[in-house]
Write an enzyme that holds these catalytic residues in place. Sequence first.
Site, short mmCIF file in Angstrom:
data_model
loop_
_atom_site.label_atom_id
_atom_site.label_comp_id
_atom_site.label_asym_id
_atom_site.label_seq_id
_atom_site.Cartn_x
_atom_site.Cartn_y
_atom_site.Cartn_z
N LYS A 216 0.82 -1.21 0.00
CA LYS A 216 0.00 0.00 0.00
C LYS A 216 0.87 1.27 0.00
O LYS A 216 0.44 2.32 -0.46
CB LYS A 216 -0.92 0.03 1.23
CG LYS A 216 -1.84 -1.16 1.41
CD LYS A 216 -2.87 -1.27 0.32
CE LYS A 216 -4.02 -2.20 0.67
NZ LYS A 216 -3.62 -3.63 0.77
C1 LIG Z 1 -4.25 -4.77 0.34
C2 LIG Z 1 -3.42 -5.98 0.26
C3 LIG Z 1 -3.68 -6.99 -0.67
C4 LIG Z 1 -4.84 -6.90 -1.65
O1 LIG Z 1 -4.64 -5.90 -2.61
P1 LIG Z 1 -5.89 -5.35 -3.47
O2 LIG Z 1 -5.34 -4.25 -4.26
O3 LIG Z 1 -6.90 -4.90 -2.44
O4 LIG Z 1 -6.39 -6.48 -4.27
C5 LIG Z 1 -2.83 -8.08 -0.71
N1 LIG Z 1 -1.80 -8.20 0.15
C6 LIG Z 1 -1.54 -7.27 1.08
C7 LIG Z 1 -0.41 -7.48 2.01
C8 LIG Z 1 -2.32 -6.12 1.15
O5 LIG Z 1 -2.04 -5.18 2.07
#
Ligand SMILES: *Cc1c(COP(=O)(O)O)cnc(C)c1O
Length: 496
Positions: free
Chosen positions: A112
């Site tokens: 993120k």
């Molecule tokens: C948010 C997240 C995901 C999923 O990603 P999306 O873009 O919501 O599909 C997968 N792994 C981790 C560690 C995340 O923080």
Amino acid sequence: MNLQYKSTRNDNVTVTASEAILKGLADDGGLFVPVSLPKLSVSLEELKDMNYQETAYAVMKELFTDFTEEELKECIEKAYDSKFDTEEIAPLVKVDNTYYLELFHGATIAFKDMALSILPHLLTTSAKKNHAENEIVILTATSGDTGKAALAGFADVEGTRIIVFYPKDGVSRVQELQMVTQKGKNVDVVAIHGNFDNAQSGVKAMFENKELAKELAEHGYQFSSANSINIGRLVPQVAYYVYAYAKLLKNGEIENGEKMNVVVPTGNFGNILAAYYAKHMGVPIQKLICASNENKVLFDFFETGTYDKNREFVLTTSPSMDILISSNLERLIYLISGCDAGKTAELMQALKTDGTYEITEDMRERLADFAAGYATEAQTAQAIHDTYHKTGYVMDTHTAVASYVCEEYRRTSGDETKCVIASTASPYKFVKSVMTAVDEKYADAGEFDLLPELQRVSGTEMPNAVREILHAEVLHTLECDVDKMEETVKGILKIK
Ligand SMILES: *Cc1c(COP(=O)(O)O)cnc(C)c1O
């Protein structure tokens, strides 16, 4: 001519990129999408020698055309700096015959950070460009990682406030501590008595509430979103797929034009959608492989053409993927409907009222670029265990879901295209589950006692993000029921 953005549910209104970023969600509840996806204007050969920042600029200038070069470059420089613990920003690591694109080297050790380190800068720049006078209130629902990354990105950013809602029992201990110890005069964190979908629905309802928007405006506030429904989060994510391909090329792993597969551990469908955008912009991608955990609503969707969230919500060891309503899928639905806003609105309405919808045959045919798989809890742990014992590489639980699905896909399809796995979190963030998978003898150990062990077995340094929370003071203890989210927001903002 500037590239325009429109809602997935309505053809009548178009806005610029900066307006779309500022608003977050369209007034009709739809998501902003570019009216067309431009091609990259630099060649793969040129991209090969670019660093991460230059690659990000090459992507963002095509999609955020109403920003000046100076504005974009300033946002990029502020975002991708020493907050990341590696100069490469997103290193591509070869393990056996698979490439792991490590997206977890930022401030909060999850992918993120790739988007949320730049979003605050894009947002404040957008506010300036559009002469927005109100203070921007970022409302965020988190399944664990968005919350901390958004808090870190927006803390003490002038002209903004941020309120994060997370599911009280739905995140790892490290994730929770990262959030409740966040400093900053403009940040608030609330634990809700419910799951991520409750949090996300509550936040979306506040965005769509016109009365509330009016009340906010009277007090000098306006909402925006740091969730991946904001196009300002999606576009920066396209960059690392371009970067990954360019690195494969540079390292002599593929020929120019040879295709790669990408495997993405998926929750809200933002990350994999960014890969799909990258493909449309000219990156040679063969298959987009969508990996789910036991909340396999997306796997079933790709298998059957029916999306159905009416099922039990499972708490897993990959909590950031514990999601039954994948918001960004709406952007894909829009594209495979042939950009039919009416059809998209109809299906999203069905999702809202019945929790399910079915796409047409024509739409299903347009999903040929995708493959899907899922991993059970046992398979996820097995993937961590086997990869570690075979190669010494320790991965987190989310990445492990993708790793398992990748192997299964190879085995069952016979497709030998090189695979890049989006590695979305540091194993330190999920240390308990990771270490227990490595060796069952850790099953009864305390979470924090395992950190030095992880350091030892993986031969990696404990990230600062973890070191910090070991002794930090808890600053946020607010909790609320699912139906009290609006009241809580008003309380925080001192409205009424
Ligand atoms: C948010 C997240 C995901 C999923 O990603 P999306 O873009 O919501 O599909 C997968 N792994 C981790 C560690 C995340 O923080």
